[in-house]
Design an enzyme around this catalytic site. Structure first.
Site, PDB file in Angstrom:
ATOM      1  CE  LYS A 210      34.833  39.163  27.057  1.00  0.00           C
ATOM      2  NZ  LYS A 210      33.426  39.309  27.436  1.00  0.00           N
ATOM      3  CD  GLU A 216      42.587  50.824  34.299  1.00  0.00           C
ATOM      4  OE1 GLU A 216      42.512  50.341  33.143  1.00  0.00           O
ATOM      5  OE2 GLU A 216      41.659  51.458  34.829  1.00  0.00           O
ATOM      6  N   GLY A 271      33.236  39.713  31.793  1.00  0.00           N
ATOM      7  CA  GLY A 271      34.356  39.875  32.727  1.00  0.00           C
ATOM      8  C   GLY A 271      33.977  39.561  34.164  1.00  0.00           C
ATOM      9  NE  ARG A 272      28.521  42.765  34.858  1.00  0.00           N
ATOM     10  CZ  ARG A 272      28.653  43.365  33.684  1.00  0.00           C
ATOM     11  NH1 ARG A 272      29.843  43.743  33.264  1.00  0.00           N
ATOM     12  NH2 ARG A 272      27.601  43.594  32.906  1.00  0.00           N
ATOM     13  CD  GLU A 357      31.667  46.354  34.998  1.00  0.00           C
ATOM     14  OE1 GLU A 357      31.936  45.201  34.635  1.00  0.00           O
ATOM     15  OE2 GLU A 357      32.549  47.213  35.208  1.00  0.00           O
ATOM     16  CG  HIS A 388      33.082  46.578  67.002  1.00  0.00           C
ATOM     17  ND1 HIS A 388      32.822  46.801  68.338  1.00  0.00           N
ATOM     18  CD2 HIS A 388      32.948  45.251  66.797  1.00  0.00           C
ATOM     19  CE1 HIS A 388      32.566  45.632  68.912  1.00  0.00           C
ATOM     20  NE2 HIS A 388      32.628  44.683  68.000  1.00  0.00           N
ATOM     21  CE  LYS A 508      37.275  50.889  30.130  1.00  0.00           C
ATOM     22  NZ  LYS A 508      37.034  49.686  29.351  1.00  0.00           N
TER      23      LYS A 508
HETATM   24  O1  F6P Z   1      35.395  47.952  33.995  1.00  0.00           O
HETATM   25  C1  F6P Z   1      35.099  47.578  32.700  1.00  0.00           C
HETATM   26  C2  F6P Z   1      35.626  46.223  32.360  1.00  0.00           C
HETATM   27  O2  F6P Z   1      35.392  46.009  31.011  1.00  0.00           O
HETATM   28  C3  F6P Z   1      35.033  45.099  33.206  1.00  0.00           C
HETATM   29  O3  F6P Z   1      33.805  44.691  32.775  1.00  0.00           O
HETATM   30  C4  F6P Z   1      36.088  44.061  33.079  1.00  0.00           C
HETATM   31  O4  F6P Z   1      35.945  43.060  34.052  1.00  0.00           O
HETATM   32  C5  F6P Z   1      37.318  44.916  33.259  1.00  0.00           C
HETATM   33  O5  F6P Z   1      37.019  46.112  32.580  1.00  0.00           O
HETATM   34  C6  F6P Z   1      38.597  44.315  32.772  1.00  0.00           C
HETATM   35  O6  F6P Z   1      38.581  44.034  31.397  1.00  0.00           O
HETATM   36  P1  F6P Z   1      39.644  43.086  30.748  1.00  0.00           P
HETATM   37  O7  F6P Z   1      39.510  41.737  31.358  1.00  0.00           O
HETATM   38  O8  F6P Z   1      39.324  43.088  29.289  1.00  0.00           O
HETATM   39  O9  F6P Z   1      41.011  43.657  31.009  1.00  0.00           O
END
Ligand code: F6P
Length: 547
Positions: A210, A216, A271-272, A357, A388, A508
């Site tokens: 987003k 990452e 995002g979620r 979240e 199990h 972060k």
């Molecule tokens: O974990 C925090 C967060 O902002 C989530 O809400 C989101 O889904 C994720 O990081 C990834 O963010 P982005 O889509 O901006 O890379």
């Protein structure tokens, strides 16, 4: 920090629920079913193709009446309208919350700041469909002229969990000559394992983020770029092997991805809550545009149901309110989600972000500290594997764990007796949890006295059962929207902002400070606590030790 004025716990319905809890807390489900033999036919809701049996919950009609009264006192109806109406209900980020617009039919109008956003949703969907068709048909060629065989989604959180869950859930409907992989972790192992047997000339990366700034994802995307260019040897290859999904066109352009391969969405999509936006590009590539649109229609059907159905017949409202009942009155800490379908193996992981979240908050919308419990811990595994593993604790442990069983009447893979065995297990588990086995029953089986206590099942362990005809794209949309709106319902009751996530920020920021300190040659003085300082020194030393 100010403490909440306790408006929730002072509400008449909340207080009435507290008093009612005292009366019902020791009543056994055996008793509830004995008193009302038709309970299992009455405490159900069937709508939009889902059959929701909540009869094996520690509730009676009064409980439901009071929970519905609570929802009304908390203004759930008005809050639903505020969300659907594009109001900025994500107050801490001053944003509208309009994932419902992502699945609105073309002719619908949903306004954000006076602009109807539905046409732009469909414009992106149409572009995605065109792109997906070209890749799926082989019309889209890679840099060397070969067709794409592998698609790798790079993203994390909502930009990964939705896509990977949906791909696994709908794998049956996927184009089998395409391979799909998902890289999320900044651990290089994730990228290395996802690519070790692939050729760059046949691989398409979708960088899903987003913000397009998430550490990452950007680290993995840069590694992917290097990996592809090492094999393809020409910057021009990026245009053929990278697509982007983001709200941040500037950063996408800076990365060097052709803007024709960028698919956008908007700040009013959390995002979620984004698997049905362009973040679902990998899903569409896998299952095709028609199936993707069927999934959106499923989401929309649940949206309409949530908006219109009275709360005592409203699937998401009931699911959410039952969660409040256990969380706040029985003191349950967790909810187990137990899909009896291997295709839903990532559904619990997906729900973890969606629920935790969203409602893992301890201040109200007004910023006051809550004096009641908020979001539960969600977890689970598909049946029958979990049986199990951890079911022992659900049956005989000291914790009360409400469970959601999800099952299908028709399997997508008919194989001998498998499906009946699977579904008989689901039904047996919810029955055993509810009714258990008394000491008298255990004794009557000839069990020696010393062993009886070990073999007794107390029962009275609550569960919902969601029974559906078959797992289809449309059904997946309904299931996800069911939980999305249950989360919303709970957020309204707890008066928290279900759409921000400030709690992920601190880690972060600290990681950014620590990264340069990890270099073995780093001279920088360490000014953390003594534990963190010592761990950093040890890491530096051992990392530098090549022996
Ligand atoms: O974990 C925090 C967060 O902002 C989530 O809400 C989101 O889904 C994720 O990081 C990834 O963010 P982005 O889509 O901006 O890379």
């Amino acid at each position: 920090m100010a403490t909440s004025t306790s408006s929730l716990t002072q509400r008449p319905a909340w207080r009435a629920l507290g008093a009612h809890y005292q009366k019902i807390k020791d009543v056994h489900l055996r008793q509830l079913f004995a008193d009302d033999p038709k309970r299992g036919e009455r405490l159900v809701v069937e709508d939009v193709g889902l059959y929701f049996d909540y009869s094996k919950n520690r509730v009676n009609e009064e409980t439901i009446r009071l929970l519905v009264a609570l929802a009304e006192e908390c203004g759930l109806r008005a809050r639903i309208e505020a969300m659907f109406g594009g109001e900025k209900i994500n107050v801490t980020e001053k944003r509208a919350v309009l994932h419902v617009a992502l699945r609105a039919p073309r002719e619908q109008s949903i306004l954000v700041d006076g602009e109807n956003v539905v046409p732009k949703v469909h414009e992106v969907l149409d572009r995605m469909a065109d792109f997906a068709n070209r890749v799926r048909s082989g019309g889209w060629k890679g840099h060397t002229g070969k067709r794409i065989r592998n698609v790798i989604n790079i993203g994390i959180g909502g930009s990964d969990l939705g896509p990977v869950m949906a791909y696994e859930a709908l794998r049956h409907y996927s184009q089998r000559d395409l391979t799909f992989r998902f890289v999320s972790n900044v651990d290089g192992t994730d990228f290395a394992e996802a690519t070790h047997d692939l050729k760059a000339e046949e691989t398409l990366f979708i960088v899903s983020s987003k913000t397009f700034t998430t550490q990452e994802t950007m680290t993995n995307a840069l590694t992917a770029r290097q990996w592809a260019l090492k094999q393809l040897g020409n910057e021009k290859a990026v245009a053929k092997h990278f697509a982007a999904v983001s709200t941040n066109g500037q950063e996408v352009a800076k990365f060097g991805i052709d803007m024709a391969n960028m698919f956008g969405f908007w700040d009013w999509v959390g995002g979620r809550y984004s698997m049905d936006s362009a973040i679902g590009l990998s899903t569409m590539l896998a299952i095709g545009p028609d199936n993707f649109r069927a999934m959106l229609a499923g989401f929309h059907a649940m949206d309409e149901h949530f908006r219109a159905a009275p709360f005592n017949k409203n699937l998401p409202a009931l699911l959410g309110l039952l969660g409040v009942w256990y969380n706040n009155f029985f003191g349950s800490q967790t909810v187990a989600v137990l899909p009896y379908d291997q295709y839903l193996k990532r559904f619990p992981a997906y729900l973890q972000q969606l629920t935790m979240e969203s409602n893992g908050k301890s201040v109200t919308l007004e910023g006051a500290h809550v004096d009641y419990q908020t979001g539960a811990i969600f977890w689970g595994e598909p049946g029958t594997n979990g049986q199990h593993s951890f079911y022992q604790l659900i049956h005989q442990g000291t914790k009360l764990i409400p469970c959601d069983f999800i099952g299908f009447c028709k399997t997508l893979n008919p194989l001998g007796e498998h499906h009946d065995l699977l579904m008989s297990s689901l039904l047996a588990q919810s029955e055993a949890l509810a009714f258990g086995k008394t000491a008298a029953e255990v004794k009557a089986e000839g069990t020696p006295d010393w062993l009886v206590p070990h073999r007794v099942f107390e029962g009275n362990r609550p569960s919902n059962t969601i029974l559906i005809e078959r797992l289809t794209p449309e059904v997946l949309g309904k299931l996800v929207a069911l939980y999305e709106h249950a989360v919303f319902t709970q957020g309204v009751i707890w008066n928290v902002d279900s759409f921000d996530q400030w709690g992920v920020e601190l880690g972060k920021v600290l990681a950014r400070r620590i990264t340069p300190e990890l270099q073995p040659a780093s001279e920088s003085p360490l000014s953390h606590d003594s534990s963190t300082n010592t761990l950093i020194r040890r890491y530096r030393k051992l990392k530098g030790n090549t022996k």
